[in-house]
Design a protein around this motif. Sequence first.
Motif, short mmCIF file in Angstrom:
data_model
loop_
_atom_site.label_atom_id
_atom_site.label_comp_id
_atom_site.label_asym_id
_atom_site.label_seq_id
_atom_site.Cartn_x
_atom_site.Cartn_y
_atom_site.Cartn_z
N MET A 1 0.83 -1.21 0.00
CA MET A 1 0.00 0.00 0.00
C MET A 1 0.86 1.25 0.00
SD MET A 1 -3.26 -0.50 2.53
CE MET A 1 -2.45 -1.20 3.95
N ARG A 2 0.39 2.26 -0.69
CA ARG A 2 1.07 3.55 -0.68
C ARG A 2 0.62 4.37 0.54
NH1 ARG A 2 0.31 1.55 -5.50
NH2 ARG A 2 1.97 1.73 -7.05
N LEU A 3 1.40 5.42 0.83
CA LEU A 3 1.18 6.15 2.08
C LEU A 3 -0.27 6.62 2.26
CD1 LEU A 3 3.51 8.09 4.14
CD2 LEU A 3 1.54 9.40 3.41
N GLN A 4 -0.83 7.18 1.20
CA GLN A 4 -2.19 7.73 1.34
C GLN A 4 -3.21 6.63 1.66
OE1 GLN A 4 -3.22 10.71 -1.52
NE2 GLN A 4 -5.40 10.66 -1.01
N THR A 5 -2.99 5.44 1.11
CA THR A 5 -3.90 4.33 1.41
C THR A 5 -3.69 3.85 2.85
OG1 THR A 5 -3.64 3.73 -0.91
CG2 THR A 5 -4.70 2.10 0.51
N LYS A 6 -2.42 3.84 3.27
CA LYS A 6 -2.14 3.44 4.65
C LYS A 6 -2.81 4.38 5.66
CE LYS A 6 2.48 1.58 3.76
NZ LYS A 6 3.90 1.94 3.89
N THR A 7 -2.83 5.68 5.36
CA THR A 7 -3.44 6.61 6.31
C THR A 7 -4.88 6.20 6.60
OG1 THR A 7 -4.20 8.16 4.60
CG2 THR A 7 -2.06 8.65 5.59
N VAL A 8 -5.56 5.68 5.57
CA VAL A 8 -6.97 5.33 5.71
C VAL A 8 -7.16 3.93 6.30
CG1 VAL A 8 -9.13 4.98 4.42
CG2 VAL A 8 -7.58 6.84 3.78
N HIS A 9 -6.27 3.00 5.95
CA HIS A 9 -6.55 1.59 6.25
C HIS A 9 -5.73 0.94 7.36
CE1 HIS A 9 -9.55 0.83 3.17
NE2 HIS A 9 -8.85 1.61 2.36
N THR A 10 -4.56 1.48 7.69
CA THR A 10 -3.73 0.77 8.68
C THR A 10 -4.25 1.02 10.09
OG1 THR A 10 -1.87 1.10 7.20
CG2 THR A 10 -1.38 0.28 9.41
N GLY A 11 -4.40 -0.05 10.86
CA GLY A 11 -4.92 0.05 12.22
C GLY A 11 -6.44 0.09 12.26
N VAL A 12 -7.05 -0.17 11.12
CA VAL A 12 -8.51 -0.13 11.01
C VAL A 12 -8.98 -1.56 10.75
CG1 VAL A 12 -10.40 0.95 9.65
CG2 VAL A 12 -8.34 2.24 10.19
N ASP A 13 -10.28 -1.81 10.82
CA ASP A 13 -10.81 -3.15 10.60
C ASP A 13 -10.33 -4.12 11.67
OD1 ASP A 13 -12.28 -5.11 9.36
OD2 ASP A 13 -10.80 -5.55 7.80
N LYS A 14 -10.52 -3.74 12.91
CA LYS A 14 -10.00 -4.49 14.05
C LYS A 14 -11.07 -5.31 14.76
CE LYS A 14 -5.73 -3.14 14.38
NZ LYS A 14 -4.69 -4.13 14.17
N ASP A 15 -12.33 -5.12 14.40
CA ASP A 15 -13.40 -5.66 15.23
C ASP A 15 -13.92 -6.98 14.65
OD1 ASP A 15 -15.63 -6.10 16.78
OD2 ASP A 15 -16.85 -4.61 15.71
N SER A 16 -13.43 -8.10 15.20
CA SER A 16 -13.88 -9.39 14.69
C SER A 16 -15.23 -9.78 15.30
CB SER A 16 -12.83 -10.47 14.97
OG SER A 16 -12.52 -10.45 16.35
#
Length: 396
Positions: A1-16
Amino acid sequence: MRLQTKTVHTGVDKDSAFNSVITPIYQTSTFRFENIGQTKGFDYTRSGNPTRRALEENIAALEGGVSAAAVATGMAAITLVLHFFKTGDHILCTHDCYGGTERLLRTYREQFGLEISYVDMRDLSSVQDAIQPNTKAFWIETPSNPLLNIVDIRELSRIAHRNGALSIVDNTFLSPFNQRPFELGADIIVHSTTKYLNGHSDVVGGAVVVKHQEHAQRLQFLTNALGQGASPFDCWLVLRGIKTLAPRMREHERNAKAVAEFLSSHSHVRKVYYPGLESHPHHELAKRQQSGFGGMVSFEVDGGIEEAKQVLSSTRIFALAESLGGVESLIEHPATMSHASMNPDLREKAGINDRVIRLSVGIEDPNDLIEDLDQALAFQPGTRSRARTSKAVAEC
Ligand SMILES: *Cc1c(COP(=O)(O)O)cnc(C)c1O
């Protein structure tokens, strides 16, 4: 992923449990053990919290580090890093560092015996001359506050490493969107997330990012031992703020450039400090080392303290306030506000005189910002320069 995509997606989608798209706020001090010695990864929020961990993953990814600690303030981040060192160690610091950094270093020198010296890091030979056998780190801040001097992270890191010292960079002023110190050789990065990373002036926070695995454990140990971790809610806010880092930084830069060009042409302005101007003494270095010029602009009014005060008290959109990096524009007087805590000799040596005014240029319409500055600068009747207002913006 490029930086701008990481800003949105990294550390997100954590709730199983429920698949919430947004990272939940785990507002809890403690976590139930499954059994003796068995947890689901967290036991007590001082030592770790899932919301804080999400933010730490995000910031570590943006900077390209192996690990990060999200802490209560930028000063907490700097305090944490100082605990990597011990009595008798020498730190070589840039002479125009953040005022709070200088105050903290002074305290560590007086109370805990760290040796600190200040050097103009634009001059690599005086950096070389200031190195001692006990030099353990270079403290680098670029662009500097408030005069926006640029120093060469790659060269300084090279000199630090040749002498067995770490290269530490305060990357608050540009954020990883515009500058990635690890790619230039730095070993540790600190941030006041209060500024551009959060970007909405509603949190104080800080972060430390490390590049090497051997520092990651020390970082976790110190965050817990010193009790520095940021609260889950603050971490959630910063994680939310970072999602718009890229578009915000683009707007900050576009507006800052327009404001800097307007000020450059104003008859009541003696000098403009903005690395994006070709007239800036380190414009070429800034172009090479940064991927943008950021949203901070400083300038000297013509006259003295009275004229500066006049401008500072006359803006209507620019709010008279310390801090920076939020979506709203701020104006401040370094000599009596952000840098008041700085040793006066050092402040003078750094060139921060009473005429200097610092702007944190927000993301409002640039025409409104320029008109606001234009009316504030009209301190001698009949010499307004309205004619240039819309032209400056049209050109950017
Ligand atoms: C604001 C700032 C700090 C301190 O951060 P806080 O969040 O206010 O504690 C440190 N370094 C720089 C460059 C800053 O601008």
